[in-house]
Design a protein around this motif. Structure first.
Motif, PDB file in Angstrom:
ATOM      1  N   LYS A   1      -9.350 -33.504 -20.979  1.00  0.00           N
ATOM      2  CA  LYS A   1      -8.118 -33.439 -21.751  1.00  0.00           C
ATOM      3  C   LYS A   1      -7.468 -32.068 -21.749  1.00  0.00           C
ATOM      4  CE  LYS A   1      -7.672 -35.972 -25.329  1.00  0.00           C
ATOM      5  NZ  LYS A   1      -7.732 -36.591 -26.663  1.00  0.00           N
ATOM      6  N   ASP A   2      -8.219 -31.010 -21.538  1.00  0.00           N
ATOM      7  CA  ASP A   2      -7.620 -29.686 -21.570  1.00  0.00           C
ATOM      8  C   ASP A   2      -8.484 -28.702 -20.789  1.00  0.00           C
ATOM      9  OD1 ASP A   2      -9.763 -29.097 -23.195  1.00  0.00           O
ATOM     10  OD2 ASP A   2      -8.625 -29.320 -25.043  1.00  0.00           O
ATOM     11  N   ASN A   3      -7.986 -27.471 -20.720  1.00  0.00           N
ATOM     12  CA  ASN A   3      -8.708 -26.454 -19.958  1.00  0.00           C
ATOM     13  C   ASN A   3     -10.047 -26.090 -20.571  1.00  0.00           C
ATOM     14  OD1 ASN A   3      -6.746 -26.248 -17.997  1.00  0.00           O
ATOM     15  ND2 ASN A   3      -5.609 -24.645 -19.084  1.00  0.00           N
ATOM     16  N   SER A   4     -10.203 -26.300 -21.882  1.00  0.00           N
ATOM     17  CA  SER A   4     -11.461 -25.931 -22.531  1.00  0.00           C
ATOM     18  C   SER A   4     -12.618 -26.751 -21.968  1.00  0.00           C
ATOM     19  CB  SER A   4     -11.370 -26.117 -24.047  1.00  0.00           C
ATOM     20  OG  SER A   4     -11.217 -27.477 -24.395  1.00  0.00           O
ATOM     21  N   GLN A   5     -12.368 -28.011 -21.661  1.00  0.00           N
ATOM     22  CA  GLN A   5     -13.413 -28.842 -21.061  1.00  0.00           C
ATOM     23  C   GLN A   5     -13.747 -28.361 -19.657  1.00  0.00           C
ATOM     24  OE1 GLN A   5     -12.138 -32.959 -21.383  1.00  0.00           O
ATOM     25  NE2 GLN A   5     -13.098 -33.163 -23.397  1.00  0.00           N
ATOM     26  N   GLU A   6     -12.728 -28.072 -18.884  1.00  0.00           N
ATOM     27  CA  GLU A   6     -12.932 -27.578 -17.521  1.00  0.00           C
ATOM     28  C   GLU A   6     -13.724 -26.263 -17.532  1.00  0.00           C
ATOM     29  OE1 GLU A   6     -11.367 -28.161 -13.297  1.00  0.00           O
ATOM     30  OE2 GLU A   6     -11.354 -29.414 -15.084  1.00  0.00           O
ATOM     31  N   ASN A   7     -13.348 -25.375 -18.441  1.00  0.00           N
ATOM     32  CA  ASN A   7     -14.030 -24.081 -18.532  1.00  0.00           C
ATOM     33  C   ASN A   7     -15.480 -24.241 -18.968  1.00  0.00           C
ATOM     34  OD1 ASN A   7     -11.684 -22.743 -17.789  1.00  0.00           O
ATOM     35  ND2 ASN A   7     -11.023 -22.391 -19.902  1.00  0.00           N
ATOM     36  N   ALA A   8     -15.715 -25.162 -19.908  1.00  0.00           N
ATOM     37  CA  ALA A   8     -17.086 -25.399 -20.373  1.00  0.00           C
ATOM     38  C   ALA A   8     -17.958 -25.919 -19.238  1.00  0.00           C
ATOM     39  CB  ALA A   8     -17.084 -26.389 -21.537  1.00  0.00           C
ATOM     40  N   LEU A   9     -17.426 -26.840 -18.455  1.00  0.00           N
ATOM     41  CA  LEU A   9     -18.185 -27.400 -17.335  1.00  0.00           C
ATOM     42  C   LEU A   9     -18.464 -26.341 -16.276  1.00  0.00           C
ATOM     43  CD1 LEU A   9     -16.387 -30.851 -16.963  1.00  0.00           C
ATOM     44  CD2 LEU A   9     -18.667 -30.433 -17.893  1.00  0.00           C
ATOM     45  N   LYS A  10     -17.521 -25.444 -16.047  1.00  0.00           N
ATOM     46  CA  LYS A  10     -17.737 -24.367 -15.075  1.00  0.00           C
ATOM     47  C   LYS A  10     -18.872 -23.443 -15.529  1.00  0.00           C
ATOM     48  CE  LYS A  10     -13.092 -24.253 -13.055  1.00  0.00           C
ATOM     49  NZ  LYS A  10     -11.812 -23.503 -12.943  1.00  0.00           N
ATOM     50  N   LYS A  11     -18.896 -23.141 -16.824  1.00  0.00           N
ATOM     51  CA  LYS A  11     -19.965 -22.295 -17.359  1.00  0.00           C
ATOM     52  C   LYS A  11     -21.325 -22.958 -17.191  1.00  0.00           C
ATOM     53  CE  LYS A  11     -17.464 -19.630 -20.876  1.00  0.00           C
ATOM     54  NZ  LYS A  11     -17.386 -19.321 -22.335  1.00  0.00           N
ATOM     55  N   ILE A  12     -21.376 -24.254 -17.474  1.00  0.00           N
ATOM     56  CA  ILE A  12     -22.637 -24.990 -17.353  1.00  0.00           C
ATOM     57  C   ILE A  12     -23.090 -25.036 -15.899  1.00  0.00           C
ATOM     58  CG2 ILE A  12     -23.714 -27.266 -17.622  1.00  0.00           C
ATOM     59  CD1 ILE A  12     -21.805 -27.639 -20.062  1.00  0.00           C
ATOM     60  N   ALA A  13     -22.143 -25.273 -14.983  1.00  0.00           N
ATOM     61  CA  ALA A  13     -22.476 -25.341 -13.559  1.00  0.00           C
ATOM     62  C   ALA A  13     -23.073 -24.016 -13.078  1.00  0.00           C
ATOM     63  CB  ALA A  13     -21.234 -25.701 -12.749  1.00  0.00           C
ATOM     64  N   VAL A  14     -22.493 -22.910 -13.509  1.00  0.00           N
ATOM     65  CA  VAL A  14     -23.000 -21.596 -13.103  1.00  0.00           C
ATOM     66  C   VAL A  14     -24.384 -21.359 -13.695  1.00  0.00           C
ATOM     67  CG1 VAL A  14     -22.649 -19.109 -13.343  1.00  0.00           C
ATOM     68  CG2 VAL A  14     -20.715 -20.587 -12.759  1.00  0.00           C
ATOM     69  N   LYS A  15     -24.535 -21.626 -14.974  1.00  0.00           N
ATOM     70  CA  LYS A  15     -25.809 -21.384 -15.649  1.00  0.00           C
ATOM     71  C   LYS A  15     -26.942 -22.205 -15.045  1.00  0.00           C
ATOM     72  CE  LYS A  15     -28.057 -21.585 -20.171  1.00  0.00           C
ATOM     73  NZ  LYS A  15     -27.906 -21.947 -21.612  1.00  0.00           N
ATOM     74  N   GLU A  16     -26.658 -23.461 -14.712  1.00  0.00           N
ATOM     75  CA  GLU A  16     -27.701 -24.359 -14.217  1.00  0.00           C
ATOM     76  C   GLU A  16     -27.768 -24.422 -12.698  1.00  0.00           C
ATOM     77  OE1 GLU A  16     -29.718 -25.345 -16.330  1.00  0.00           O
ATOM     78  OE2 GLU A  16     -28.595 -25.003 -18.173  1.00  0.00           O
TER      79      GLU A  16
ATOM     80  N   ASP B   1     -23.601 -27.880  -8.535  1.00  0.00           N
ATOM     81  CA  ASP B   1     -22.285 -28.015  -7.925  1.00  0.00           C
ATOM     82  C   ASP B   1     -21.287 -28.448  -8.988  1.00  0.00           C
ATOM     83  OD1 ASP B   1     -20.431 -28.402  -5.529  1.00  0.00           O
ATOM     84  OD2 ASP B   1     -20.430 -30.413  -6.420  1.00  0.00           O
ATOM     85  N   PHE B   2     -20.208 -27.685  -9.135  1.00  0.00           N
ATOM     86  CA  PHE B   2     -19.247 -27.956 -10.206  1.00  0.00           C
ATOM     87  C   PHE B   2     -18.602 -29.334 -10.067  1.00  0.00           C
ATOM     88  CE2 PHE B   2     -14.691 -27.875 -11.411  1.00  0.00           C
ATOM     89  CZ  PHE B   2     -14.857 -27.900 -12.788  1.00  0.00           C
ATOM     90  N   GLN B   3     -18.203 -29.695  -8.862  1.00  0.00           N
ATOM     91  CA  GLN B   3     -17.514 -30.974  -8.682  1.00  0.00           C
ATOM     92  C   GLN B   3     -18.427 -32.160  -9.007  1.00  0.00           C
ATOM     93  OE1 GLN B   3     -14.347 -31.424  -8.306  1.00  0.00           O
ATOM     94  NE2 GLN B   3     -13.912 -29.230  -8.110  1.00  0.00           N
ATOM     95  N   THR B   4     -19.696 -32.037  -8.652  1.00  0.00           N
ATOM     96  CA  THR B   4     -20.643 -33.112  -8.981  1.00  0.00           C
ATOM     97  C   THR B   4     -20.831 -33.205 -10.489  1.00  0.00           C
ATOM     98  OG1 THR B   4     -21.814 -32.813  -6.895  1.00  0.00           O
ATOM     99  CG2 THR B   4     -22.987 -33.972  -8.642  1.00  0.00           C
ATOM    100  N   LEU B   5     -20.964 -32.053 -11.150  1.00  0.00           N
ATOM    101  CA  LEU B   5     -21.105 -32.033 -12.602  1.00  0.00           C
ATOM    102  C   LEU B   5     -19.876 -32.629 -13.273  1.00  0.00           C
ATOM    103  CD1 LEU B   5     -22.702 -31.057 -15.108  1.00  0.00           C
ATOM    104  CD2 LEU B   5     -21.427 -28.904 -14.941  1.00  0.00           C
ATOM    105  N   LYS B   6     -18.703 -32.264 -12.790  1.00  0.00           N
ATOM    106  CA  LYS B   6     -17.463 -32.787 -13.365  1.00  0.00           C
ATOM    107  C   LYS B   6     -17.366 -34.295 -13.172  1.00  0.00           C
ATOM    108  CE  LYS B   6     -12.431 -32.215 -13.225  1.00  0.00           C
ATOM    109  NZ  LYS B   6     -11.303 -31.470 -12.609  1.00  0.00           N
ATOM    110  N   MET B   7     -17.778 -34.763 -12.009  1.00  0.00           N
ATOM    111  CA  MET B   7     -17.753 -36.204 -11.743  1.00  0.00           C
ATOM    112  C   MET B   7     -18.671 -36.945 -12.716  1.00  0.00           C
ATOM    113  SD  MET B   7     -18.773 -38.187  -8.200  1.00  0.00           S
ATOM    114  CE  MET B   7     -20.489 -37.640  -8.330  1.00  0.00           C
ATOM    115  N   ASN B   8     -19.851 -36.398 -12.964  1.00  0.00           N
ATOM    116  CA  ASN B   8     -20.781 -37.021 -13.910  1.00  0.00           C
ATOM    117  C   ASN B   8     -20.244 -36.981 -15.335  1.00  0.00           C
ATOM    118  OD1 ASN B   8     -22.665 -37.642 -11.906  1.00  0.00           O
ATOM    119  ND2 ASN B   8     -23.727 -35.683 -12.123  1.00  0.00           N
TER     120      ASN B   8
END
Length: 426
Positions: free
Chosen positions: A4-19, A22-29
């Protein structure tokens, strides 16, 4: 689910880096609803991802009771949770100024906070009306909205307990009936009013509240089994079926959703319960209490739950709610919280190894390399509980600091090295 907004995208990017994912796979899930992250839009904390391909997370329950109502004790428990690696906490307080307790925990905590709003609703109704049955649905939703506005990151709502399932439960009685406090409150309300669960009839309004604050909806298992003989019965499965439907409605409204699960389950049924939830609920993250696979170990239920939790995590559970040694006996103290949390973290680690989580395998490899090299500092670093590691190590004066006091000069690795074996270095 649409981001719904950039905050979700940014949160997922942080999680992808920490863990290291792959960001796109995480976002798809995430969009498919098999991953959620805990972080209310108003809170300044790091998001915690839960679900597919992520490490198994651990929650700890805090909160006052009518018999032990000391806010400061709960703050100390929060410090223990953060020190020993909890991923989230839930405030289940049922005594004192609930709003003040919750707001103070939110202020002090650097990890996500969950609640069960029906607790506050029940206590408020008892004070205002003298009977929870007199509370209106709008008042319950106001409490949910108020907690969301305060910054609560996830909430347990027992929307899957229905008037029909409660009536059927009365016809085919369990040994322990309803052991969920939230489930029992709603069962009482429905029976007294001869009306459907207000969280079910007003589910769309509930979703609007959750979506507006990015609160994760944790669909509570109000009919979870309270003993191994009640496990995987019709009441439990009928609620799970409905939660699968509610999960779809939530995803359609852009709300993140988890499913809560048992409870007391015999070992032979744990894997089937995990697989059933994934199948019936579209792969939604599964949040389980324990599970506890034996009912005869009061005082040691954290061990039972660690056994069950390891099996559950290996079979697909995503989020373990820790069980302390005080379960079924008393409100846990600081020592109970630490022991229960560490038992749950061990269970999560075992499950992650089974699931092939790379970070878990890497950590174990680094520990093994440090052991081979007699590198005690690095062993301490990679231990799940470095504090206990250090305390035990320093509790004995050693003539040979390279070994431990169990074997000393008879250390198998040391003797192997003298016989020509190679001592590995990191």
């Amino acid at each position: 689910m649409k981001a719904k907004d950039n905050s979700q995208e940014n949160a997922l990017k942080k999680i992808a880096v920490k863990e290291n994912l792959d960001f796109q796979t995480l976002k798809m899930n995430f969009l498919a609803g098999s991953v959620v992250y805990l972080k209310n839009r108003q809170r300044q904390i790091e998001p915690v991802g839960i679900g597919k391909n992520l490490p198994t997370r651990v929650n700890v329950n805090l909160g006052t009771s009518g018999d032990l109502n000391c806010i400061e004790d709960e703050f100390l428990k929060l410090e223990v949770c953060e020190k020993y690696g909890a991923d989230a906490v839930m405030d289940l307080s049922t005594a004192g100024d609930l709003k003040k307790i919750r707001q103070e925990i939110l202020k002090r905590s650097s990890i996500p906070l969950g609640t069960v709003p029906i607790y506050e609703a029940y206590l408020k109704a008892q004070k205002k009306y003298g009977d929870f049955a007199l509370m209106q649905a709008a008042e319950m939703l106001d409490i949910v909205a108020g907690q969301a506005d305060e910054g609560v990151d996830f909430m347990t709502v027992h929307a899957g307990v229905t008037l029909e399932t409660v009536r059927k439960l009365e016809l085919k009685r369990r040994l322990l009936g309803i052991v969920s406090r939230g489930g029992s409150f709603l069962s009482y309300w429905m029976s007294k009013n001869n009306a459907e669960n207000p969280f079910l009839t007003h589910f769309d309004e509930l979703l609007e509240i959750m979506a507006g604050r990015n609160v994760v909806l944790s669909l509570g298992d109000g009919l979870r089994p309270g003993c191994i003989f009640d496990a995987t019965d019709r009441s439990q499965i009928s609620e799970l079926l409905l939660m699968g439907e509610l999960r779809d409605r939530a995803i359609g409204k852009g709300v993140q959703v988890m499913i809560e699960g048992p409870g007391h389950v015999p070992r032979s049924e744990i894997k089937a319960n995990m697989e059933l939830e994934k199948k019936l609920c579209g792969g939604a993250p599964f949040y389980v209490l324990g599970p506890i696979p034996a009912d005869v170990a009061p005082g040691y239920d954290h061990i039972c739950a660690a056994v069950g939790g390891a099996l559950a995590a290996a079979a697909g559970a995503d989020f373990l709610c820790c069980v302390t040694p005080a379960e079924h006996l008393r409100l846990p103290d600081l020592g109970d919280i630490r022991e229960g949390l560490m038992a749950a973290r061990i269970a999560a680690q075992i499950g992650d190894l089974e699931k092939g989580v790379r970070k878990a395998w890497d950590r174990n490899l680094m520990m093994d390399q440090a052991r081979a090299a007699f590198d005690w500092k690095k062993q301490e670093k990679f231990a799940l509980d470095p504090v206990k590691f250090r305390d035990y190590r320093e509790s004995v004066q050693l003539a040979d600091r390279e070994t431990c006091s169990m074997c000393g000069e008879l250390c198998a690795l040391k003797i192997y090295g003298k016989s020509g074996g190679t001592k590995n270095k990191i």
